[in-house]
Design a protein around this motif. Structure first.
Motif, PDB file in Angstrom:
ATOM      1  N   TYR A 103       0.868  -1.179   0.000  1.00  0.00           N
ATOM      2  CA  TYR A 103       0.000   0.000   0.000  1.00  0.00           C
ATOM      3  C   TYR A 103       0.898   1.221   0.000  1.00  0.00           C
ATOM      4  O   TYR A 103       1.673   1.440   0.934  1.00  0.00           O
ATOM      5  N   ALA A 104       0.830   2.024  -1.057  1.00  0.00           N
ATOM      6  CA  ALA A 104       1.782   3.124  -1.208  1.00  0.00           C
ATOM      7  C   ALA A 104       1.142   4.334  -1.856  1.00  0.00           C
ATOM      8  O   ALA A 104       0.079   4.254  -2.471  1.00  0.00           O
ATOM      9  N   ALA A 105       1.842   5.464  -1.711  1.00  0.00           N
ATOM     10  CA  ALA A 105       1.508   6.708  -2.405  1.00  0.00           C
ATOM     11  C   ALA A 105       2.802   7.320  -2.899  1.00  0.00           C
ATOM     12  O   ALA A 105       3.864   7.140  -2.276  1.00  0.00           O
ATOM     13  N   PHE A 106       2.710   8.040  -4.015  1.00  0.00           N
ATOM     14  CA  PHE A 106       3.884   8.624  -4.648  1.00  0.00           C
ATOM     15  C   PHE A 106       3.617  10.094  -4.979  1.00  0.00           C
ATOM     16  O   PHE A 106       2.527  10.443  -5.444  1.00  0.00           O
ATOM     17  N   VAL A 107       4.623  10.934  -4.751  1.00  0.00           N
ATOM     18  CA  VAL A 107       4.571  12.336  -5.173  1.00  0.00           C
ATOM     19  C   VAL A 107       5.921  12.713  -5.778  1.00  0.00           C
ATOM     20  O   VAL A 107       6.940  12.085  -5.485  1.00  0.00           O
ATOM     21  N   ILE A 108       5.905  13.736  -6.596  1.00  0.00           N
ATOM     22  CA  ILE A 108       7.139  14.298  -7.142  1.00  0.00           C
ATOM     23  C   ILE A 108       7.479  15.522  -6.298  1.00  0.00           C
ATOM     24  O   ILE A 108       6.663  16.442  -6.146  1.00  0.00           O
ATOM     25  N   GLY A 109       8.696  15.529  -5.724  1.00  0.00           N
ATOM     26  CA  GLY A 109       9.144  16.611  -4.862  1.00  0.00           C
ATOM     27  C   GLY A 109       9.710  17.791  -5.639  1.00  0.00           C
ATOM     28  O   GLY A 109       9.718  17.793  -6.877  1.00  0.00           O
ATOM     29  N   PRO A 110      10.218  18.801  -4.922  1.00  0.00           N
ATOM     30  CA  PRO A 110      10.671  20.042  -5.544  1.00  0.00           C
ATOM     31  C   PRO A 110      11.748  19.877  -6.620  1.00  0.00           C
ATOM     32  O   PRO A 110      11.797  20.667  -7.552  1.00  0.00           O
ATOM     33  N   ASP A 111      12.616  18.892  -6.503  1.00  0.00           N
ATOM     34  CA  ASP A 111      13.670  18.685  -7.494  1.00  0.00           C
ATOM     35  C   ASP A 111      13.350  17.573  -8.486  1.00  0.00           C
ATOM     36  O   ASP A 111      14.229  17.099  -9.203  1.00  0.00           O
ATOM     37  N   ASN A 114      11.057  11.221  -7.090  1.00  0.00           N
ATOM     38  CA  ASN A 114       9.864  10.424  -6.832  1.00  0.00           C
ATOM     39  C   ASN A 114       9.908   9.992  -5.366  1.00  0.00           C
ATOM     40  O   ASN A 114      10.737   9.173  -4.979  1.00  0.00           O
ATOM     41  N   ILE A 115       9.014  10.547  -4.556  1.00  0.00           N
ATOM     42  CA  ILE A 115       8.987  10.279  -3.115  1.00  0.00           C
ATOM     43  C   ILE A 115       7.803   9.354  -2.835  1.00  0.00           C
ATOM     44  O   ILE A 115       6.671   9.662  -3.191  1.00  0.00           O
ATOM     45  N   GLU A 116       8.087   8.241  -2.181  1.00  0.00           N
ATOM     46  CA  GLU A 116       7.079   7.225  -1.889  1.00  0.00           C
ATOM     47  C   GLU A 116       7.049   6.944  -0.388  1.00  0.00           C
ATOM     48  O   GLU A 116       8.079   6.953   0.272  1.00  0.00           O
ATOM     49  N   VAL A 117       5.852   6.684   0.124  1.00  0.00           N
ATOM     50  CA  VAL A 117       5.706   6.111   1.457  1.00  0.00           C
ATOM     51  C   VAL A 117       4.886   4.846   1.277  1.00  0.00           C
ATOM     52  O   VAL A 117       3.857   4.842   0.598  1.00  0.00           O
TER      53      VAL A 117
END
Length: 124
Positions: A103-111, A114-117
């Motif tokens: 079970y995960a979520a992904f976002v694109i950070g400032p630079d 690909n940031i996932e938890v």
């Protein structure tokens, strides 16, 4: 395996604020900080740390995955990361192509990273 991971960011203040807010739901806080060229160390208590520092270099994009204790933390990360300026790269949900409880979520950070938890536990 890791003690810490350190990488450069192009806007130290923006990246520091983004990671602090986005990762707060999994217990991340500042554990040490120097001038921007040295950077900041972010970590949950007694866990490996993420270190950011100011640089003018343009590194290749990274995929950073952080462990959550439960699915609610994944959901909270996603909301916090979007509020902090991240861009959606995969809403919270199961990714059965990895395994049944991924079970995960992904976002694109400032630079552009690909940031996932991710939580590997079944739903409570």
């Amino acid at each position: 395996m890791f003690d810490h991971v350190k990488f450069g960011v192009t806007d130290y203040a923006v990246s520091k604020a983004f990671f602090l807010k986005a990762l707060e739901p999994i217990g991340v806080a500042i554990v040490g900080e120097g001038p921007p060229e040295y950077g900041v160390e972010l970590s949950p208590p007694n866990k490996p740390s993420l270190c950011l520092f100011q640089t003018g270099e343009k590194p290749a994009h990274l995929h950073l995955a952080f462990t959550a204790d439960n699915r609610q933390q994944v959901d909270a990360f996603y909301r916090a990361a979007l509020e902090a300026g991240g861009k959606d790269h995969g809403a919270p949900g199961l990714r059965p192509n990895y395994h049944a409880n991924y079970y995960a979520a992904f976002v694109i950070g400032p630079d552009g990273h690909n940031i996932e938890v991710v939580c590997h536990q079944p739903e409570a």
